[in-house]
Design a protein around this motif. Structure first.
Motif, PDB file in Angstrom:
ATOM      1  N   THR A   1      -5.145  35.270 -70.138  1.00  0.00           N
ATOM      2  CA  THR A   1      -5.406  36.384 -69.230  1.00  0.00           C
ATOM      3  C   THR A   1      -4.095  36.852 -68.591  1.00  0.00           C
ATOM      4  OG1 THR A   1      -5.978  34.717 -67.617  1.00  0.00           O
ATOM      5  CG2 THR A   1      -7.778  35.820 -68.686  1.00  0.00           C
TER       6      THR A   1
ATOM      7  N   LEU B   1     -18.283  44.303 -66.457  1.00  0.00           N
ATOM      8  CA  LEU B   1     -18.717  43.091 -65.754  1.00  0.00           C
ATOM      9  C   LEU B   1     -20.054  42.527 -66.252  1.00  0.00           C
ATOM     10  CD1 LEU B   1     -17.662  43.352 -62.025  1.00  0.00           C
ATOM     11  CD2 LEU B   1     -16.685  41.966 -63.825  1.00  0.00           C
TER      12      LEU B   1
ATOM     13  N   ILE C   1     -19.808  39.944 -68.959  1.00  0.00           N
ATOM     14  CA  ILE C   1     -19.067  38.763 -68.509  1.00  0.00           C
ATOM     15  C   ILE C   1     -19.985  37.873 -67.659  1.00  0.00           C
ATOM     16  CG2 ILE C   1     -17.168  37.955 -67.065  1.00  0.00           C
ATOM     17  CD1 ILE C   1     -15.563  40.307 -67.880  1.00  0.00           C
TER      18      ILE C   1
ATOM     19  N   HIS D   1     -22.894  36.330 -69.614  1.00  0.00           N
ATOM     20  CA  HIS D   1     -22.419  35.209 -70.425  1.00  0.00           C
ATOM     21  C   HIS D   1     -22.223  33.967 -69.558  1.00  0.00           C
ATOM     22  CE1 HIS D   1     -20.400  33.202 -73.715  1.00  0.00           C
ATOM     23  NE2 HIS D   1     -19.456  32.845 -72.881  1.00  0.00           N
TER      24      HIS D   1
ATOM     25  N   ASP E   1     -12.338  33.507 -59.416  1.00  0.00           N
ATOM     26  CA  ASP E   1     -12.585  33.818 -60.816  1.00  0.00           C
ATOM     27  C   ASP E   1     -12.752  32.533 -61.631  1.00  0.00           C
ATOM     28  OD1 ASP E   1     -12.486  36.289 -62.591  1.00  0.00           O
ATOM     29  OD2 ASP E   1     -11.337  34.818 -63.704  1.00  0.00           O
TER      30      ASP E   1
ATOM     31  N   VAL F   1     -12.596  32.297 -64.863  1.00  0.00           N
ATOM     32  CA  VAL F   1     -12.050  32.396 -66.212  1.00  0.00           C
ATOM     33  C   VAL F   1     -10.955  31.386 -66.526  1.00  0.00           C
ATOM     34  CG1 VAL F   1     -10.869  33.895 -67.800  1.00  0.00           C
ATOM     35  CG2 VAL F   1     -12.645  34.792 -66.336  1.00  0.00           C
TER      36      VAL F   1
ATOM     37  N   GLU G   1     -20.671  36.072 -76.388  1.00  0.00           N
ATOM     38  CA  GLU G   1     -19.337  35.479 -76.318  1.00  0.00           C
ATOM     39  C   GLU G   1     -18.290  36.527 -76.691  1.00  0.00           C
ATOM     40  OE1 GLU G   1     -19.143  31.997 -78.688  1.00  0.00           O
ATOM     41  OE2 GLU G   1     -17.141  31.461 -77.967  1.00  0.00           O
TER      42      GLU G   1
ATOM     43  N   HIS H   1     -18.106  39.224 -73.981  1.00  0.00           N
ATOM     44  CA  HIS H   1     -17.436  38.636 -72.832  1.00  0.00           C
ATOM     45  C   HIS H   1     -15.932  38.574 -73.048  1.00  0.00           C
ATOM     46  CE1 HIS H   1     -16.224  35.165 -70.309  1.00  0.00           C
ATOM     47  NE2 HIS H   1     -15.723  34.708 -71.432  1.00  0.00           N
TER      48      HIS H   1
ATOM     49  N   GLU I   1     -13.363  40.819 -70.876  1.00  0.00           N
ATOM     50  CA  GLU I   1     -12.462  40.120 -69.990  1.00  0.00           C
ATOM     51  C   GLU I   1     -11.010  40.460 -70.277  1.00  0.00           C
ATOM     52  OE1 GLU I   1     -13.441  35.941 -69.113  1.00  0.00           O
ATOM     53  OE2 GLU I   1     -11.536  35.694 -70.158  1.00  0.00           O
TER      54      GLU I   1
END
Lengths: 686, 686
Positions: free
Chosen positions: B83, B169, B172, B175, B244, B246, B396, B399, B403
């Motif tokens: 990210t 969103l 995401i 998921h 977050d 992630v 998946e 997402h 993302e």
């Protein structure tokens, strides 16, 4: 792609940007305008709620369709296909929206202000000292001004035509390319190309001319209230020549009808969509510039042909190039260790084909079709087992949703579209014209093709092809693209009726027609139960087998044999992990490059390959081998079976795995079936 | 959800409708305006090409990110997470767009016309006799008018904030709910709820008050050039309190860090997103109405709390209800024979949750989260094997794409967003405030929770949780939602910097931090190799095993045990094919209903169930049993193994299948792992 159609092409980022459309006045912060702000806020809230409700309508429509499809499949009802069903539900909701909802005008009065120049795309409006930004939505014909705010709900469920071209069609077309049954397709490639190119052109020309006659007649009778040019008629011919693969093929698949007929119909309808798109754009490019709009202008005609060839080959190249780039990337990186990354890359690259083609002025949809074919032919071999099933499933779901959405929208449009012009003469004329147009290309072309084909296209096949020429999503999308003028509105309404009629009649009549024409059913070799392991090994170098090979060899034209050997010897080894090593196929002075480009796996397979080499040039066997060696894993999708990349594994399979494989094969997955087929080449003797 | 935020909510169909935005003047048909038309056409063509190019930019950005991610994963680089990488690429492209492209103004001059009333949403403009429709885009502050047409390219790559909320969103968040590791989540549910609700509220309040101090200071120093209310500070607190999941979790997953810590962090960050959304909307509802904007108003405060509770519980209900409806539909139809239909239905129902919640005035994103959890808990059990993997994979991919898109967009926004206000004092203050805010909720809450927990949350866990509070997509989406006023613009710029900083520092520092804090790594029980078949059968009614059970039982609070027994005895049997038959759990007078609602499969399982019944109420075992019996098939995805719905099958498994299963299990798929785990409950002794 040039011409006025151009300017209606995909404002994709706008789709996103324009979400701002609803953003009413920004929060002003002070307290003086509190009341005013509250009103705007309430309005925006209401509008947002309506947006949600209208999308919910579509989703519930689709949900209902899915449940009914299931019921139909469950009960084996075949007189109405799912697409026909989606249309009926759409119709019902359309009627309800049209006659059941009150017209909610009033709070949204349009404001008129004059401007002498041509319209700007952005407008700043000064409202009591605050500035508001407006964007251009389009011209409104003077007669329709009072309609603008007539019914919010009707307006909300009316999508922009570009949505079909830029959001819904690409996944459908990509899926068609990606799931192409390559072997049967390539075996009939010559005929398919003839039907798709010559046939569509002939059909377009005949329908166009017949319709011009009809229009003349209407003018005589006094039924025509506005201009209708010759080019409009030709455009109608192009629009309505796009046959739809969906319904008939779904039924063929279900009934396991003859594979060659399937390949012919599928290939024709997929490629002819592409031809029809490009044809319609080049007809628009060949536009009346002066007043003598229906005189034949040779220069303009050749310009049109040039535009056609340019757009078609450009789009084809674009699709092929991104496919090849994806193949190279997936081959030379070890991306397959991370299936999610691989799938995402695959998805993005395929989507970028569309955008790239549009950015270069070609046709995105056509590029996406060829990209799908290239991806299936090369990239698919480099993907990890998980990505193979994942990409297939992803596009299958997208395709299913998009298709059913289009069909239910078609049903809805019959009542919610506000500019319909139904002319009985034109409609009857159009039905006769499409019948004659299809007859005029199927029968003569089949006769000519039969002169050169070993496997003749039988009369029953010809009748079936004649019957199966139903019109669907593509015709609708092409027709809805431009509904600004009188002639285009009439064409749109007529196209809608033709789609309805053909989908219901042809969809329901396919099964009776197949049995009436005595076409083999339930004989799809893809679904044949594979013989036992022993018979495979016995047959390997068998006499029967080589006889079969010779026969197939003679069937292929020299051009395709040339292509196959080029593909097999150079393209496959460069782009994928399969095929013979380049070190053996390239001249010795390219040794270094050859060694760099050849993947190490190829050497492992080499021993195996030499044995079966004669198989390769025929009937796309090379591809099938690559599928063959991962047969289980292509089913087992998520299992980490990547170790099984050696062909030998299938010889050492235990009988329990064999049984498992047979079970799985029966579950469908054409890819697997293809694999299973090569492994057991018995079908030819059956 | 009320308040001004409301009006900025999702014009989803508008997204589609507004594609019309680009449709310039319609074809006028005559030849007199040919020149003028040609000009408009060329402009539209150019604009369309730019649209394609700007979307291509994003796709190439994502492609580049994917390839680099692969390289990083391949080389096991961990100092920069994917990210963070996406953000860096976004930054670079942003710099190029900002300083590398010429400003292409000129052809798009805004037109001013005065209007005394409040602004209309639709505007009709009369241009030399033709009417054009315009839609309202939003207010522009007077100082920015000259910026409107400054740079087309910059404007094109600037998406509307609603895109984040309504398109990026939901997948995401869904998921996150759908892939929740339920067992560990529910074991720590109390602590997770405390962190998410109390913690976020505390953090929001503390940050808000600290920032109000900073703002006061800025006013004293003279660094503040416009209004900055107390509610703005609180809003900033709410925005920036959304942590977050992630980055940290991706690393945890990779390193197989401690599962309880994982569950705490994951649960907290997922639920606190929901809390932050609702909190920010209710703060906006608690708006200054008069001039005394920063006085504490008890009535307004309680109204805010009421709004918070109303929206939260409404959204929760909405999500749960659609989940339950989907479960019922999939249970009582035989949709699982047609996995494609099933997947499509699942997808549509999940999406409709979002729209339904929005249509009813709740928060779609929160509804989608709980819908995901419900779908995973009930519907998942009813799905066919193929649909299970297909839905997981579909979401998946969505997402992953969404993302990475958000993170590269964040990088881009730093340079292309045209209304940045960077205030050093505010930024430094914000960094200090988020540090203090997080410390003030993690340590005291952990202390309080430890009083009640058997498994204490150790100091190293607390430090890790403190460290892992990075801000990501949700904070960005909340901040970009409203950038109309001075204070909001400053908040947006600061949030962007905080996201950058925390993603880079925390993302890169997680691995060193884990080893520095001596947190167990590589011990994920989900990945433990299962023991052999024999040991499983020996352990079945074992003493060791029941000791383990008692221990786990004591860990669960009575409330959760109550919920579990209710869920197990009534909800599961009604909504899925698992659990004990309702005929045994319901009172006898409901006999008929019970027989109707119980699925026939349940009776087959009953024998089995009685044996293991004690296992059910603990640690979500019931769910796992249902997974357990389809362990192979959950991997083998496309195989028609639905016949294996009897639990007994796993006892008669041949050892070759066992080995296969172990292979497959190692490939990941948490669902499978969960199954494998229950089948072999040895991990507790390890």
């Amino acid at each position: 792609m040039a011409g006025p159609l151009r300017r209606r092409l995909p404002p994709l980022p706008l789709l996103l940007l324009a979400a701002a459309g609803l953003r009413a006045a920004e929060r002003s912060g002070g307290s003086s305008s509190a009341m005013e702000e509250l009103a705007t806020e309430k309005e925006a809230e209401e509008s947002h709620r309506q947006d949600s409700v209208s999308l919910l309508t579509f989703i519930l429509l689709l949900t209902l369709t899915i449940l009914t499809i299931w019921l139909f499949k469950h009960r084996r009802v075949r007189f109405l296909h799912e697409t026909g069903l989606a249309m009926i539900y759409g119709l019902i909701v359309g009627v309800i929206l049209r006659y059941g909802t009150p017209s909610t005008s009033g709070h949204d009065k349009p404001f008129s202000c004059s401007q002498e120049d041509r319209p700007f795309t952005t407008l700043l409006v000064n409202v009591s000292g605050k500035f508001f930004e407006y964007t251009l939505k389009g011209e409104i014909s003077p007669g329709k001004i009072h309609n603008v705010e007539q019914n919010d709900m009707l307006r909300k469920v009316t999508f922009d035509p570009e949505v079909f071209f830029n959001i819904l069609l690409p996944p459908i077309i990509f899926h068609a390319g990606y799931s192409l049954k390559k072997r049967h397709f390539f075996r009939n490639l010559g005929s398919i190309l003839a039907y798709a190119f010559l046939g569509t052109a002939v059909s377009c020309f005949i329908i166009g001319n017949l319709m011009y006659g009809v229009v003349k007649l209407m003018k005589l009778v006094g039924q025509l209230s506005d201009k209708f040019y010759y080019t409009d008629c030709l455009l109608f011919g192009a629009i309505i020549s796009a046959t739809d693969p969906v319904t008939v093929l779904a039924i063929f698949n279900e009934l396991h009808a003859d594979v060659d007929l399937y390949a012919l119909l599928f290939g024709e309808s997929v490629l002819n969509d592409a031809v029809a798109i490009v044809l319609s754009s080049s007809i628009v490019a060949y536009q009346p510039t002066g007043e003598n709009t229906h005189a034949f202008d040779a220069a303009a005609f050749f310009k049109s042909v040039g535009v056609f060839l340019g757009i078609f080959s450009g789009s084809f190249m674009m699709g092929a190039v991104t496919g090849v780039v994806t193949a190279l990337v997936t081959k030379f990186t070890k991306l397959h260790c991370f299936p999610l990354l691989e799938t995402a890359l695959f998805f993005l690259m395929s989507w970028s084909t569309f955008l790239l083609a549009e950015a270069c002025g070609f046709t995105g949809v056509v590029a996406v079709l060829f990209c799908g074919i290239t991806q299936a032919h090369y990239t698919y071999n480099n993907l990890s087992v998980e990505s193979r099933s994942r990409t297939k499933q992803l596009f299958e779901v997208l395709h299913f949703l998009a298709e059913n959405f289009i069909f239910s929208y078609m049903g809805l449009a019959l009542f919610t579209f506000q500019k319909h012009i139904f002319s009985p003469v034109f409609i009857i004329g159009a039905f006769v014209a499409i019948f004659l147009g299809r007859a005029a290309h199927i029968y003569p072309l089949s006769f000519l093709l039969n002169l050169g084909r070993r496997h003749k296209i039988s009369w029953s096949f010809q009748h079936m092809m004649m019957f199966s020429g139903l019109r669907g999503a593509m015709a609708f999308a092409l027709a809805i693209r431009d509904t600004a003028t009188y002639s285009h509105q009439m064409m749109f309404s007529t196209t809608l009726l033709i789609v309805f009629f053909t989908v219901w009649i042809v969809g329901g009549g396919t099964t009776p027609m197949l049995s009436w024409l005595n076409i083999r059913v339930g004989v799809d070799p893809d679904q044949d139960p594979p013989p036992t392991n022993d018979s495979f090994q016995v047959l390997q170098g068998d006499g029967q087998d080589s006889a079969r090979r010779n026969r197939t060899k003679q069937e292929s034209a020299w051009l395709f044999r040339l292509w196959y050997s080029f593909d097999h010897n150079y393209l496959k080894p460069i782009l994928t992990h399969s095929g013979p090593p380049l070190t053996t196929t390239l001249p010795s002075w390219c040794g270094l490059i050859a060694r760099c480009l050849t993947s190490p796996q190829v050497y492992d397979n080499q021993e195996q390959l030499r044995e079966e080499d004669s198989d390769f040039i025929l009937n796309d066997g090379d591809l099938t081998v690559t599928y063959g060696d991962t047969t289980i894993t292509a089913n087992g999708s998520s299992g980490p079976h990547t170790a099984t990349t050696n062909l030998d594994s299938r010889r050492t399979k235990s009988s329990s795995e064999e049984a498992l494989e047979r079970d799985l094969g029966a579950a469908d997955h054409e890819v697997t079936s293809r694999g299973t087929r090569l492994v057991f080449p018995l079908e030819y003797n059956a």
